[in-house]
Design a protein around this motif. Structure first.
Motif, PDB file in Angstrom:
ATOM      1  N   ILE A  55     -66.936  -0.235 -43.710  1.00 54.82           N
ATOM      2  CA  ILE A  55     -67.768   0.554 -42.807  1.00 54.82           C
ATOM      3  C   ILE A  55     -67.438   0.121 -41.393  1.00 54.82           C
ATOM      4  O   ILE A  55     -67.404  -1.079 -41.102  1.00 54.82           O
ATOM      5  CB  ILE A  55     -69.269   0.315 -43.079  1.00 54.82           C
ATOM      6  CG1 ILE A  55     -69.635   0.739 -44.497  1.00 54.82           C
ATOM      7  CG2 ILE A  55     -70.136   1.037 -42.047  1.00 54.82           C
ATOM      8  CD1 ILE A  55     -71.021   0.301 -44.916  1.00 54.82           C
ATOM      9  N   ASP A  57     -68.581  -0.287 -37.626  1.00 53.60           N
ATOM     10  CA  ASP A  57     -69.855  -0.435 -36.937  1.00 53.60           C
ATOM     11  C   ASP A  57     -69.580  -0.760 -35.481  1.00 53.60           C
ATOM     12  O   ASP A  57     -68.869  -1.717 -35.177  1.00 53.60           O
ATOM     13  CB  ASP A  57     -70.678  -1.552 -37.590  1.00 53.60           C
ATOM     14  CG  ASP A  57     -72.056  -1.698 -36.983  1.00 53.60           C
ATOM     15  OD1 ASP A  57     -72.584  -0.714 -36.436  1.00 53.60           O
ATOM     16  OD2 ASP A  57     -72.597  -2.813 -37.050  1.00 53.60           O
ATOM     17  N   SER A  58     -70.140   0.027 -34.581  1.00 55.30           N
ATOM     18  CA  SER A  58     -69.944  -0.183 -33.153  1.00 55.30           C
ATOM     19  C   SER A  58     -70.992  -1.143 -32.613  1.00 55.30           C
ATOM     20  O   SER A  58     -72.166  -1.050 -32.938  1.00 55.30           O
ATOM     21  CB  SER A  58     -70.044   1.151 -32.415  1.00 55.30           C
ATOM     22  OG  SER A  58     -70.034   0.944 -31.033  1.00 55.30           O
ATOM     23  N   ASP A  59     -70.535  -2.063 -31.757  1.00 59.33           N
ATOM     24  CA  ASP A  59     -71.471  -2.958 -31.075  1.00 59.33           C
ATOM     25  C   ASP A  59     -72.293  -2.203 -30.046  1.00 59.33           C
ATOM     26  O   ASP A  59     -73.375  -2.609 -29.673  1.00 59.33           O
ATOM     27  CB  ASP A  59     -70.713  -4.071 -30.340  1.00 59.33           C
ATOM     28  CG  ASP A  59     -70.185  -5.111 -31.289  1.00 59.33           C
ATOM     29  OD1 ASP A  59     -70.626  -5.145 -32.452  1.00 59.33           O
ATOM     30  OD2 ASP A  59     -69.322  -5.894 -30.868  1.00 59.33           O
ATOM     31  N   TYR A  61     -74.234   1.156 -28.670  1.00 57.00           N
ATOM     32  CA  TYR A  61     -74.883   2.396 -29.070  1.00 57.00           C
ATOM     33  C   TYR A  61     -75.203   3.267 -27.864  1.00 57.00           C
ATOM     34  O   TYR A  61     -75.955   4.207 -27.944  1.00 57.00           O
ATOM     35  CB  TYR A  61     -76.153   2.081 -29.878  1.00 57.00           C
ATOM     36  CG  TYR A  61     -75.818   1.348 -31.146  1.00 57.00           C
ATOM     37  CD1 TYR A  61     -75.293   2.032 -32.232  1.00 57.00           C
ATOM     38  CD2 TYR A  61     -75.960  -0.031 -31.244  1.00 57.00           C
ATOM     39  CE1 TYR A  61     -74.939   1.371 -33.399  1.00 57.00           C
ATOM     40  CE2 TYR A  61     -75.618  -0.699 -32.413  1.00 57.00           C
ATOM     41  CZ  TYR A  61     -75.116   0.008 -33.483  1.00 57.00           C
ATOM     42  OH  TYR A  61     -74.758  -0.650 -34.630  1.00 57.00           O
ATOM     43  N   PHE A  69     -65.513  -2.011 -32.279  1.00 61.12           N
ATOM     44  CA  PHE A  69     -65.938  -1.907 -33.666  1.00 61.12           C
ATOM     45  C   PHE A  69     -65.794  -3.231 -34.410  1.00 61.12           C
ATOM     46  O   PHE A  69     -64.844  -3.977 -34.202  1.00 61.12           O
ATOM     47  CB  PHE A  69     -65.116  -0.856 -34.409  1.00 61.12           C
ATOM     48  CG  PHE A  69     -65.465   0.541 -34.042  1.00 61.12           C
ATOM     49  CD1 PHE A  69     -66.520   1.190 -34.650  1.00 61.12           C
ATOM     50  CD2 PHE A  69     -64.734   1.219 -33.084  1.00 61.12           C
ATOM     51  CE1 PHE A  69     -66.843   2.491 -34.311  1.00 61.12           C
ATOM     52  CE2 PHE A  69     -65.052   2.511 -32.740  1.00 61.12           C
ATOM     53  CZ  PHE A  69     -66.107   3.154 -33.353  1.00 61.12           C
ATOM     54  N   HIS A  72     -67.326  -3.896 -41.564  1.00 62.23           N
ATOM     55  CA  HIS A  72     -68.009  -4.516 -42.696  1.00 62.23           C
ATOM     56  C   HIS A  72     -67.153  -4.179 -43.908  1.00 62.23           C
ATOM     57  O   HIS A  72     -66.998  -3.018 -44.268  1.00 62.23           O
ATOM     58  CB  HIS A  72     -69.423  -3.967 -42.860  1.00 62.23           C
ATOM     59  CG  HIS A  72     -70.287  -4.250 -41.671  1.00 62.23           C
ATOM     60  ND1 HIS A  72     -71.038  -5.385 -41.577  1.00 62.23           N
ATOM     61  CD2 HIS A  72     -70.482  -3.566 -40.517  1.00 62.23           C
ATOM     62  CE1 HIS A  72     -71.681  -5.384 -40.429  1.00 62.23           C
ATOM     63  NE2 HIS A  72     -71.354  -4.292 -39.763  1.00 62.23           N
TER      64      HIS A  72
END
Length: 155
Positions: A55, A57-59, A61, A69, A72
């Motif tokens: 997955i 996931d961006s730090d 938002y 990114f 995971h």
């Protein structure tokens, strides 16, 4: 009522056959999944992997900030755990880097690559069954940083 039951049985049978056909196609296409694990840029071990999930996931938002990114990543090992794997489990993220490569049958070059410069195992589980002692299942999850997917930097 009989029509409804017959329709239900047909639907279940059709779904099971469709799943079998999909599984056969997938088995024919992939040759191997390999994880090359490095400590301080030196190869420690090459692992065979039976399945992976990841997955992005961006730090960030916020639309104004640039995105960096984290990945995971989870997988199941084909082989037993060993000393390099256990050292990765307890190690410092800055020390551990590596490459994941997915190969299709008949191809010498990987069709999917995931390279990472920092990593840390976040969870680990192993199932051992006394009835089938050679059939142990090993799962792990990790966070990978400074990642390239198929040569493209995720930043």
């Amino acid at each position: 009522m009989r029509t409804l039951i017959a329709l239900l049985i047909f639907t279940i049978s059709f779904s099971a056959n469709a799943q079998k056909n999909t599984d056969t196609i997938a088995e024919e296409k992939l040759d191997s999944i390999q994880l090359v694990l490095k400590k301080n840029q030196k190869i420690q071990q090459i692992y065979s992997i039976s399945q992976i999930d990841y997955i992005l996931d961006s730090d960030s938002y916020s639309l104004e900030q640039s995105k960096k990114f984290k990945v995971h990543f989870s997988a199941s090992l084909v082989s037993q755990i060993d000393k390099p794997f256990l050292n990765w489990l307890k190690g410092n993220p800055e020390e551990w880097s590596g490459n994941l490569m997915v190969y299709e049958k008949g191809k010498k070059e990987p069709t999917f690559t995931l390279d990472f410069e920092r990593s840390k195992i976040t969870s680990f589980s192993q199932t051992i069954d006394k009835e089938y002692p050679l059939n142990t299942t090993i799962y792990f999850a990790s966070i990978l940083e400074d990642v390239l997917i198929n040569g493209i930097e995720l930043e």
